[in-house]
Scaffold this motif. Structure first.
Motif, PDB file in Angstrom:
ATOM      1  N   GLU A 115       8.277  -0.255  -2.108  1.00  0.00           N
ATOM      2  CA  GLU A 115       8.660  -0.700  -3.548  1.00  0.00           C
ATOM      3  C   GLU A 115       7.506  -1.216  -4.510  1.00  0.00           C
ATOM      4  OE1 GLU A 115      11.836  -3.768  -2.883  1.00  0.00           O
ATOM      5  OE2 GLU A 115      13.246  -2.196  -1.903  1.00  0.00           O
ATOM      6  N   LEU A 116       6.275  -1.299  -4.108  1.00  0.00           N
ATOM      7  CA  LEU A 116       5.198  -1.766  -4.867  1.00  0.00           C
ATOM      8  C   LEU A 116       4.542  -0.847  -5.748  1.00  0.00           C
ATOM      9  CD1 LEU A 116       3.299  -4.285  -2.712  1.00  0.00           C
ATOM     10  CD2 LEU A 116       5.279  -4.761  -3.833  1.00  0.00           C
ATOM     11  N   PHE A 117       4.765   0.310  -5.288  1.00  0.00           N
ATOM     12  CA  PHE A 117       4.030   1.440  -6.004  1.00  0.00           C
ATOM     13  C   PHE A 117       4.656   2.634  -6.289  1.00  0.00           C
ATOM     14  CE2 PHE A 117       0.720  -0.355  -2.994  1.00  0.00           C
ATOM     15  CZ  PHE A 117       0.099  -1.427  -3.931  1.00  0.00           C
ATOM     16  N   THR A 118       4.527   2.990  -7.412  1.00  0.00           N
ATOM     17  CA  THR A 118       5.307   4.493  -8.089  1.00  0.00           C
ATOM     18  C   THR A 118       4.705   5.548  -7.608  1.00  0.00           C
ATOM     19  OG1 THR A 118       6.092   5.295 -10.259  1.00  0.00           O
ATOM     20  CG2 THR A 118       3.695   4.738 -10.112  1.00  0.00           C
ATOM     21  N   ASP A 119       5.707   6.607  -7.611  1.00  0.00           N
ATOM     22  CA  ASP A 119       5.183   7.850  -7.152  1.00  0.00           C
ATOM     23  C   ASP A 119       4.163   8.278  -8.031  1.00  0.00           C
ATOM     24  OD1 ASP A 119       6.659   7.849  -4.933  1.00  0.00           O
ATOM     25  OD2 ASP A 119       8.111   9.095  -5.520  1.00  0.00           O
ATOM     26  N   ILE A 120       3.012   9.228  -7.635  1.00  0.00           N
ATOM     27  CA  ILE A 120       2.055   9.589  -8.533  1.00  0.00           C
ATOM     28  C   ILE A 120       2.386  10.977  -9.019  1.00  0.00           C
ATOM     29  CG2 ILE A 120      -0.436   9.814  -9.102  1.00  0.00           C
ATOM     30  CD1 ILE A 120      -1.091   7.509  -7.723  1.00  0.00           C
ATOM     31  N   MET A 146      -1.505  -7.286  -1.728  1.00  0.00           N
ATOM     32  CA  MET A 146      -0.123  -6.874  -1.694  1.00  0.00           C
ATOM     33  C   MET A 146       0.854  -7.950  -1.912  1.00  0.00           C
ATOM     34  SD  MET A 146      -0.240  -3.871  -1.154  1.00  0.00           S
ATOM     35  CE  MET A 146      -2.085  -3.333  -1.176  1.00  0.00           C
ATOM     36  N   ASN A 147       0.529  -9.115  -1.530  1.00  0.00           N
ATOM     37  CA  ASN A 147       1.247 -10.397  -1.690  1.00  0.00           C
ATOM     38  C   ASN A 147       1.093 -10.795  -3.274  1.00  0.00           C
ATOM     39  OD1 ASN A 147       2.013 -10.735   0.824  1.00  0.00           O
ATOM     40  ND2 ASN A 147       0.192 -12.123   1.514  1.00  0.00           N
ATOM     41  N   LEU A 148       0.117 -10.673  -3.884  1.00  0.00           N
ATOM     42  CA  LEU A 148       0.009 -11.087  -5.258  1.00  0.00           C
ATOM     43  C   LEU A 148       0.778  -9.859  -6.253  1.00  0.00           C
ATOM     44  CD1 LEU A 148      -3.645 -12.339  -5.694  1.00  0.00           C
ATOM     45  CD2 LEU A 148      -1.685 -13.627  -6.242  1.00  0.00           C
ATOM     46  N   ILE A 149       0.691  -8.748  -5.911  1.00  0.00           N
ATOM     47  CA  ILE A 149       1.549  -7.872  -6.380  1.00  0.00           C
ATOM     48  C   ILE A 149       2.876  -7.945  -6.469  1.00  0.00           C
ATOM     49  CG2 ILE A 149       1.991  -5.403  -6.735  1.00  0.00           C
ATOM     50  CD1 ILE A 149      -1.076  -4.847  -5.880  1.00  0.00           C
ATOM     51  N   ALA A 154      -0.384   0.757   4.212  1.00  0.00           N
ATOM     52  CA  ALA A 154       0.650   0.611   5.318  1.00  0.00           C
ATOM     53  C   ALA A 154       1.556  -0.650   5.265  1.00  0.00           C
ATOM     54  CB  ALA A 154       0.139   0.461   6.742  1.00  0.00           C
ATOM     55  N   LEU A 155       1.066  -1.722   4.700  1.00  0.00           N
ATOM     56  CA  LEU A 155       1.592  -2.903   4.262  1.00  0.00           C
ATOM     57  C   LEU A 155       2.531  -2.586   3.376  1.00  0.00           C
ATOM     58  CD1 LEU A 155      -1.107  -5.919   4.515  1.00  0.00           C
ATOM     59  CD2 LEU A 155       0.927  -5.516   6.099  1.00  0.00           C
ATOM     60  N   SER A 156       2.214  -2.022   2.233  1.00  0.00           N
ATOM     61  CA  SER A 156       3.078  -1.686   1.129  1.00  0.00           C
ATOM     62  C   SER A 156       4.317  -0.886   1.567  1.00  0.00           C
ATOM     63  CB  SER A 156       2.474  -0.994  -0.104  1.00  0.00           C
ATOM     64  OG  SER A 156       2.128   0.373   0.342  1.00  0.00           O
ATOM     65  N   ARG A 157       4.215  -0.106   2.461  1.00  0.00           N
ATOM     66  CA  ARG A 157       5.130   0.894   2.713  1.00  0.00           C
ATOM     67  C   ARG A 157       6.241   0.246   3.653  1.00  0.00           C
ATOM     68  NH1 ARG A 157       1.137   6.037   3.737  1.00  0.00           N
ATOM     69  NH2 ARG A 157       0.932   6.598   1.532  1.00  0.00           N
TER      70      ARG A 157
END
Length: 329
Positions: free
Chosen positions: A78-83, A48-51, A69-72
């Protein structure tokens, strides 16, 4: 490293699982002409940190629940798009609905279900006839020959399972919390060491130092295939889910290629090939024996214990401190 129109960048935790993914992704690359590059990290926190620190550097990854959970929570989603699963028709058609709608992706659009995994008990049947319960670790025949995972959330979750209480229930009641740590301390009396990486417990079992370990079933299956009479069990009280997911980074400029790769991956033939290579089953409709015979296969998400990460992460420092105190003896 980065990626361009003819390259996808994938980041994951390495080991036999990523080796299997690399092998299968190469088949898709031969058909599509799009190369997939791989970066390996130690864990989901580093991932997550690298992304976060390198926007646009990575296109997709496969976090476990902790990474999601960390990303959320830590990165505010904000790291991942809605699929759009409409772009992955093989996922919609071939994956069991119960796993698409299980925690932690129930009602969420930032991830799709990848494979089943859990942190149950692996044991060598040369030394142990049968294990069905967490209580079975606390026996004279196993005294000094048990190894458990050092991960604080996993230790806590499995101690909750052994005490037959929910994670959120324990975190919100001091008496129940104390009961969980009492259970953890009882287990500790039979432990000779704690492992940090999966190859560690495998080595200890191969060297007959450990007769029973908290373990990933896929790793135990490898030892079984090598000739050890090794068995894996989710105890009657339950075991922590370690399920994995696919996500697409928000900053990826190659989302169409990722969708194409994922759709190819969820073709049943490809899903079975990948599952049986890394030993973690994808939850396909009408699963063949190739999938159901894998040690990690369970019939339902209800067979596993699910950590409430919204409750866990704010309490993680406290849990880690107390788990470390138990492990220190």
């Amino acid at each position: 490293m980065g990626s361009d129109d003819e390259t996808l960048s994938f980041i994951s935790r390495g080991g036999t699982t990523q080796d299997a993914e690399r092998e299968l992704f190469e088949q898709w690359s031969e058909e599509s002409g799009v190369e997939v590059t791989h970066q390996e990290v130690a864990d989901d926190t580093e991932m997550m940190n690298l992304i976060s620190e390198n926007p646009g550097e990575f296109d997709f990854t496969n976090p476990a629940q902790f990474g999601l959970a960390l990303s959320r929570i830590e990165f505010e989603g904000e790291l991942f798009t809605d699929i759009d699963t409409g772009e992955i028709p093989n996922y919609e058609e071939h994956v069991q609905d119960q796993w698409k709608n299980a925690p932690p992706i129930e009602g969420q659009d930032d991830a799709i279900f990848y494979y089943m995994s859990s942190q149950g008990i692996g044991y060598n049947r040369e030394y142990v006839d049968e294990i069905t319960s967490w209580d079975d670790l606390k026996t004279d025949e196993l005294d000094g020959n048990v190894a458990l995972f050092s991960s604080a959330p996993t230790r806590f979750g499995n101690a909750c399972a052994a005490a037959e209480v929910g994670v959120a229930e324990a975190l919100n009641d001091e008496d129940i919390l104390d009961d969980v740590f009492e259970e953890m301390e009882e287990q500790h009396e039979y432990v000779f060491n704690y492992w940090d990486a999966g190859d560690q417990f495998m080595q200890w079992m191969r060297e007959d130092q450990a007769y029973a370990c908290s373990a990933w079933g896929g790793r135990v299956q490898v030892m079984n295939q090598e000739g050890m009479d090794a068995q894996y069990v989710i105890p009657d009280e339950g075991a922590v889910a370690h399920t994995n997911y696919f996500v697409i980074t928000e900053e990826s400029e190659n989302k169409d290629h990722v969708y194409d790769l994922l759709n190819w991956l969820y073709e049943p033939e490809n899903a079975v090939e990948l599952s049986t290579t890394h030993n973690y089953p994808m939850a396909m409709q009408d699963p063949s024996e190739d999938l159901t015979s894998l040690f990690e296969y369970v019939e339902s998400p209800d067979d596993l214990l699910w950590i409430d990460w919204d409750e866990m992460i704010p309490n993680l420092d406290m849990i880690t401190e107390r788990v470390n105190e138990v492990m220190a003896g």
